[in-house]
Design a protein around this motif. Sequence first.
Motif, PDB file in Angstrom:
ATOM      1  N   ASP A 146       0.332  -1.446   0.172  1.00 31.82           N
ATOM      2  CA  ASP A 146      -0.594  -0.371   0.180  1.00 31.82           C
ATOM      3  C   ASP A 146       0.838   1.163  -0.064  1.00 31.82           C
ATOM      4  O   ASP A 146       1.906   1.217   0.972  1.00 31.82           O
ATOM      5  N   ASP A 181       0.586   4.969   0.768  1.00 30.50           N
ATOM      6  CA  ASP A 181      -0.404   5.470   2.120  1.00 30.50           C
ATOM      7  C   ASP A 181       0.338   6.938   1.620  1.00 30.50           C
ATOM      8  O   ASP A 181       1.491   7.671   1.833  1.00 30.50           O
ATOM      9  N   HIS A 198      -6.640   2.979  -2.753  1.00 31.62           N
ATOM     10  CA  HIS A 198      -6.729   2.812  -2.143  1.00 31.62           C
ATOM     11  C   HIS A 198      -7.213   4.434  -1.188  1.00 31.62           C
ATOM     12  O   HIS A 198      -6.235   4.162   0.095  1.00 31.62           O
ATOM     13  N   HIS A 204      -6.861   8.561   2.242  1.00 30.12           N
ATOM     14  CA  HIS A 204      -6.586   7.511   3.157  1.00 30.12           C
ATOM     15  C   HIS A 204      -7.055   7.165   4.550  1.00 30.12           C
ATOM     16  O   HIS A 204      -6.935   7.791   5.510  1.00 30.12           O
ATOM     17  N   PRO A 238      -8.222   1.876   3.260  1.00 32.05           N
ATOM     18  CA  PRO A 238      -7.523   2.594   4.408  1.00 32.05           C
ATOM     19  C   PRO A 238      -6.925   1.572   5.566  1.00 32.05           C
ATOM     20  O   PRO A 238      -8.285   1.650   6.236  1.00 32.05           O
ATOM     21  N   GLY A 239      -6.454   1.234   6.374  1.00 28.51           N
ATOM     22  CA  GLY A 239      -6.296   0.653   7.638  1.00 28.51           C
ATOM     23  C   GLY A 239      -6.919  -0.842   7.941  1.00 28.51           C
ATOM     24  O   GLY A 239      -7.248  -0.951   8.633  1.00 28.51           O
ATOM     25  N   HIS A 289       4.100  -2.286   2.705  1.00 22.13           N
ATOM     26  CA  HIS A 289       3.896  -1.079   2.353  1.00 22.13           C
ATOM     27  C   HIS A 289       4.423  -0.215   1.025  1.00 22.13           C
ATOM     28  O   HIS A 289       5.944  -0.555   1.808  1.00 22.13           O
TER      29      HIS A 289
END
Length: 220
Positions: A17, A19, A82, A86, A129-130, A183
Amino acid sequence: MIQHGPRGPKRIALTFDADLTVAMRERLRAGTVRSYYNDALVEQLRTLRVPATLFLTGLWMEQYPDHTKELAKDSLFELGTHSYDHRGFTKHCYTLGTLPRAAMLDDVRRAVVLLDRLDPRATRWFRFPGGCYDGTALHELAPAGLTAVGLDVPGADGFAKSPQAVVKQVLGNARDGSIVVLHLHGGDNAPYTDEAIGPIVRGLRARGFELVTVTELMAP
Ligand SMILES: [Zn+2]
């Protein structure tokens, strides 16, 4: 919504990901963080010939359009979205804040439009996200025509204290059909992913796992 691929075939999808929150962008602008593109990580994935699925936020694509295009052109990788900035899709999603229900669909569409502009092969994979979602979020996003990609192995590379911890977490939990989340942004938020990836890839391959994209993992 998918959480993993078929159990049985010894195949695993590594996903990364990218972010970028408004707060992270401030740290870039202030010079506190040099970059939220972990180029050492991408270099390793290329050297080791690791197919991977990358989930990019809209803010990240706006910050790094050239990197996005390079990644899109590389046949090792496939790209999904994504969210735009975020924020969380549930009330309590770590410290990500909450996207109002009425803004959810526009938020993901904004990211999809950005990705389509930069990647002619863009997939319709999406990651929350998360990893935070509920029935309301799924309902709101249904018209976007995306498939949400969950996970069964969190790589725990976010704010990791050492590369060894990340390697141990992934090798200790991955099994056939796993979707592993790591990530791509590096920096202060994921400082050891590039150091962990070599041992992770070699460790999984030594156990006979084939590394594939999410599309390949889910193909019949
Ligand atoms: Zn994320």
